[in-house]
Design a protein around this motif. Structure first.
Motif, PDB file in Angstrom:
ATOM      1  N   VAL A  75       0.701   3.974 -38.850  1.00 51.47           N
ATOM      2  CA  VAL A  75       1.713   2.904 -38.827  1.00 51.47           C
ATOM      3  C   VAL A  75       2.064   2.441 -37.418  1.00 51.47           C
ATOM      4  O   VAL A  75       2.952   1.603 -37.247  1.00 51.47           O
ATOM      5  N   GLN A 160      -1.173  -0.037 -40.394  1.00 47.68           N
ATOM      6  CA  GLN A 160      -0.469  -0.547 -41.569  1.00 47.68           C
ATOM      7  C   GLN A 160       0.934  -0.950 -41.140  1.00 47.68           C
ATOM      8  O   GLN A 160       1.627  -0.173 -40.475  1.00 47.68           O
ATOM      9  N   PRO A 161       1.404  -2.146 -41.493  1.00 48.35           N
ATOM     10  CA  PRO A 161       2.778  -2.529 -41.128  1.00 48.35           C
ATOM     11  C   PRO A 161       3.794  -1.550 -41.713  1.00 48.35           C
ATOM     12  O   PRO A 161       3.550  -0.924 -42.743  1.00 48.35           O
ATOM     13  N   ILE A 162       4.938  -1.424 -41.055  1.00 50.52           N
ATOM     14  CA  ILE A 162       6.004  -0.540 -41.522  1.00 50.52           C
ATOM     15  C   ILE A 162       7.323  -1.299 -41.443  1.00 50.52           C
ATOM     16  O   ILE A 162       7.533  -2.109 -40.536  1.00 50.52           O
ATOM     17  N   SER A 163       8.194  -1.065 -42.421  1.00 55.53           N
ATOM     18  CA  SER A 163       9.494  -1.731 -42.458  1.00 55.53           C
ATOM     19  C   SER A 163      10.597  -0.695 -42.629  1.00 55.53           C
ATOM     20  O   SER A 163      10.456   0.237 -43.428  1.00 55.53           O
ATOM     21  N   SER A 166      13.662  -2.782 -45.683  1.00 57.09           N
ATOM     22  CA  SER A 166      13.297  -3.371 -46.966  1.00 57.09           C
ATOM     23  C   SER A 166      14.158  -2.838 -48.107  1.00 57.09           C
ATOM     24  O   SER A 166      14.611  -1.689 -48.088  1.00 57.09           O
ATOM     25  N   LEU A 215       4.193   0.755 -50.602  1.00 60.21           N
ATOM     26  CA  LEU A 215       4.047  -0.525 -49.923  1.00 60.21           C
ATOM     27  C   LEU A 215       4.695  -1.644 -50.727  1.00 60.21           C
ATOM     28  O   LEU A 215       4.556  -1.689 -51.954  1.00 60.21           O
ATOM     29  N   GLU A 221      -2.353  -4.989 -47.749  1.00 58.52           N
ATOM     30  CA  GLU A 221      -1.865  -5.295 -46.408  1.00 58.52           C
ATOM     31  C   GLU A 221      -0.362  -5.097 -46.246  1.00 58.52           C
ATOM     32  O   GLU A 221       0.185  -5.343 -45.169  1.00 58.52           O
ATOM     33  N   SER A 223       3.737  -3.690 -46.250  1.00 58.82           N
ATOM     34  CA  SER A 223       4.480  -2.826 -45.332  1.00 58.82           C
ATOM     35  C   SER A 223       4.862  -1.513 -46.005  1.00 58.82           C
ATOM     36  O   SER A 223       5.311  -1.498 -47.157  1.00 58.82           O
ATOM     37  N   VAL A 225       7.319   1.227 -46.839  1.00 51.76           N
ATOM     38  CA  VAL A 225       8.782   1.250 -46.926  1.00 51.76           C
ATOM     39  C   VAL A 225       9.324   2.620 -47.322  1.00 51.76           C
ATOM     40  O   VAL A 225      10.535   2.855 -47.261  1.00 51.76           O
TER      41      VAL A 225
END
Length: 255
Positions: A75, A160-163, A166, A215, A221, A223, A225
């Motif tokens: 991440v 991998q995007p991370i939030s 959310s 995700l 693709e 995020s 969470v």
């Protein structure tokens, strides 16, 4: 709440020893336990960033219980996220602080059929909560060592995007290795649990999927969470990634 920082492979020699331990037979030993058919959920075959960034995290139990594997995801530039209980082993009745640190952590992104297409990476440092057994604290950020060629794990497989902000309530995708030879996938509409400390998803994986990402958005693709930590007869539960997880992440990336 307090952050605990634990050193792993802080020298190149220690990294070589750990890599040799797993590539020399340790991964194959665990692979013999893996299901190759009768999978609890479908295998993920649609590619995307997740197929490269999610992988298996191997460890030797610090409590002398042998070896095992969880799920983890790249991440950040040098950060992999997983569940805290994947890197510490509790003794029955003992406090979270007294838990043993697992040893020889080794991450294989994109694992399938006994190996990963990009080899494996050792863990330099672990960051997690001191009270990691409390709901919402079962998460760890792993600061990874570069590979033998000097590249960071993200240079090899992507990120991998991370939030950290959310909200559940949309279709949420769960990826994991519940002692399988490939990554599995399930999805459902997520909801809050445990007073917004956890995210609940109505699908099951089982042992080995701990640390697996939840995700939001495009399943290939989206995020990250939350990370999976437990399940019951109907749902899986993941630690929601909020402000505390963000602090861990920032320290891992820049500390």
């Amino acid at each position: 709440m307090s952050i605990v920082v634990h050193d792993g492979a802080t020298t190149s020699e220690r990294s070589r020893v750990i890599e040799a331990r797993w590539t020399g037979g340790g991964v194959a030993e665990i692979a013999r336990q893996d299901a190759k058919g009768d999978l609890v959920q479908p295998a993920w075959t649609n590619g995307g960033t997740i197929a490269r960034t999610v992988g298996r995290l191997y460890a030797t139990s610090g409590a002398g219980g042998g070896s095992g594997a969880c799920t983890a995801t790249v991440v950040g530039v040098r950060t992999v996220v997983t569940a805290a209980h994947c890197v510490r082993t509790s003794a029955e009745g003992a406090s979270a602080r007294a838990a043993a640190w697992d040893q020889d952590l080794f991450f294989v992104p994109g694992y399938e059929g006994g190996a990963g297409p990009d080899g494996g990476f050792t863990v330099r440092r672990v960051r997690m909560a001191e009270d990691w057994q409390v709901d919402g604290r079962d998460v760890a950020m792993l600061e990874m060592n570069p590979g033998a060629d000097g590249r960071n794990v993200s240079d090899v497989v992507g990120v991998q995007p991370i939030s950290f902000t959310s909200e559940p309530g949309a279709s949420t995708h769960f990826f994991g290795y519940p002692y399988t030879d490939r990554v599995l996938h399930c999805s459902g509409v997520s909801t809050w649990a445990a007073g917004k400390a956890m995210v609940r998803v109505p699908c099951l994986m089982g042992m080995g999927s701990s640390g697996g990402p939840y995700l939001l958005g495009d399943p290939a693709e989206g995020s990250v969470v939350a990370v999976n930590v437990s399940g019951d007869a109907e749902n899986s539960y993941g630690t929601a990634l909020g402000a505390f997880a963000q602090n861990l992440y920032q320290q891992s990336e820049h500390g």
